[in-house]
Design a protein around this motif. Structure first.
Motif, PDB file in Angstrom:
ATOM      1  N   THR A   4       0.871  -1.293   0.155  1.00 49.28           N
ATOM      2  CA  THR A   4      -0.026   0.463   0.291  1.00 49.28           C
ATOM      3  C   THR A   4       1.086   1.316  -0.500  1.00 49.28           C
ATOM      4  OG1 THR A   4      -1.327  -0.786   1.558  1.00 49.28           O
ATOM      5  CG2 THR A   4      -2.518   1.171   1.642  1.00 49.28           C
ATOM      6  N   PHE A   5       1.970   0.906   0.864  1.00 48.37           N
ATOM      7  CA  PHE A   5       2.756   2.457   0.622  1.00 48.37           C
ATOM      8  C   PHE A   5       3.420   1.979  -0.274  1.00 48.37           C
ATOM      9  CE2 PHE A   5       7.779   3.857   1.127  1.00 48.37           C
ATOM     10  CZ  PHE A   5       6.651   4.891   1.786  1.00 48.37           C
ATOM     11  N   ILE A   6       3.949   1.195  -0.775  1.00 47.05           N
ATOM     12  CA  ILE A   6       4.101   1.779  -2.189  1.00 47.05           C
ATOM     13  C   ILE A   6       3.168   2.262  -3.607  1.00 47.05           C
ATOM     14  CG2 ILE A   6       6.371   0.156  -4.143  1.00 47.05           C
ATOM     15  CD1 ILE A   6       6.955  -1.808  -1.650  1.00 47.05           C
ATOM     16  N   GLY A   7       2.551   1.981  -3.342  1.00 45.60           N
ATOM     17  CA  GLY A   7       1.297   2.589  -3.888  1.00 45.60           C
ATOM     18  C   GLY A   7       1.229   3.833  -4.307  1.00 45.60           C
ATOM     19  N   ALA A  37       2.121   6.684  -7.055  1.00 48.00           N
ATOM     20  CA  ALA A  37       1.173   7.600  -7.565  1.00 48.00           C
ATOM     21  C   ALA A  37       1.582   8.821  -6.969  1.00 48.00           C
ATOM     22  CB  ALA A  37       0.182   6.866  -7.128  1.00 48.00           C
ATOM     23  N   GLY A  38       2.507   8.785  -6.399  1.00 47.40           N
ATOM     24  CA  GLY A  38       2.389  10.385  -5.670  1.00 47.40           C
ATOM     25  C   GLY A  38       1.809  10.877  -4.827  1.00 47.40           C
ATOM     26  N   ASN A  39       0.667  10.219  -4.373  1.00 45.49           N
ATOM     27  CA  ASN A  39      -0.388  10.755  -3.348  1.00 45.49           C
ATOM     28  C   ASN A  39       0.465  11.082  -2.013  1.00 45.49           C
ATOM     29  OD1 ASN A  39      -1.965   9.822  -4.416  1.00 45.49           O
ATOM     30  ND2 ASN A  39      -1.929   7.560  -3.641  1.00 45.49           N
ATOM     31  N   TYR A  40       1.420  10.924  -0.983  1.00 45.38           N
ATOM     32  CA  TYR A  40       2.529  12.291  -0.459  1.00 45.38           C
ATOM     33  C   TYR A  40       2.751  13.279  -0.975  1.00 45.38           C
ATOM     34  CZ  TYR A  40       2.599   7.099   1.590  1.00 45.38           C
ATOM     35  OH  TYR A  40       1.721   6.099   2.998  1.00 45.38           O
ATOM     36  N   PHE A  41       3.137  13.522  -1.853  1.00 47.01           N
ATOM     37  CA  PHE A  41       3.334  15.316  -2.612  1.00 47.01           C
ATOM     38  C   PHE A  41       2.339  15.818  -2.988  1.00 47.01           C
ATOM     39  CE2 PHE A  41       6.900  12.229  -2.349  1.00 47.01           C
ATOM     40  CZ  PHE A  41       7.727  12.710  -1.542  1.00 47.01           C
ATOM     41  N   ALA A  42       1.139  15.286  -4.102  1.00 46.07           N
ATOM     42  CA  ALA A  42       0.527  15.924  -4.675  1.00 46.07           C
ATOM     43  C   ALA A  42      -1.023  15.797  -3.904  1.00 46.07           C
ATOM     44  CB  ALA A  42       0.033  15.772  -6.108  1.00 46.07           C
ATOM     45  N   PRO A  43      -1.898  17.132  -4.166  1.00 45.13           N
ATOM     46  CA  PRO A  43      -3.439  16.437  -3.648  1.00 45.13           C
ATOM     47  C   PRO A  43      -4.145  15.634  -4.035  1.00 45.13           C
ATOM     48  CG  PRO A  43      -2.750  19.269  -4.638  1.00 45.13           C
ATOM     49  CD  PRO A  43      -1.366  18.311  -4.840  1.00 45.13           C
TER      50      PRO A  43
END
Length: 106
Positions: free
Chosen positions: A70-73, A77-83
């Protein structure tokens, strides 16, 4: 101070002063440290030192694998940086500190 030095000081100290030193030292601990110390103190005073040994935690590898994937996905996907709607905004800067013990899947 080394443990041996502490033992020498304790052996020659007055009981009242020893109690005061113990209480003042206990006050310096954080809440989580006090919780750990409470178990240790009670075990030592009851004479049951077996409780003081820490037990190794077992790891459920299926859950760990799921959290890692889940973390790698999310990272790819850039979910930790982008809205996005997957990772809450307040949690995005904290991605480095995610622990497997919390059981949170974003």
């Amino acid at each position: 101070m080394k443990v041996q030095e502490l033992r020498q000081i304790i052996s020659s100290a007055d009981r009242v002063l020893l109690e005061k030193a113990f209480v003042e030292t206990y006050k310096q601990l954080t809440k989580s440290q006090k919780e750990e110390a409470d178990v240790l103190i009670q075990a030592v005073l009851s004479g049951d030192m077996e409780k003081t040994k820490k037990k190794k935690e077992t790891v459920n590898f299926e859950d760990l694998e799921k959290q890692i994937l889940t973390f790698i996905g999310n990272a790819k996907a850039g979910n930790y940086f982008a809205p996005n709607r997957v990772i809450p905004k307040s949690q995005r800067p904290k991605w480095r500190f995610l622990s497997s013990g919390r059981g949170e899947d974003f």
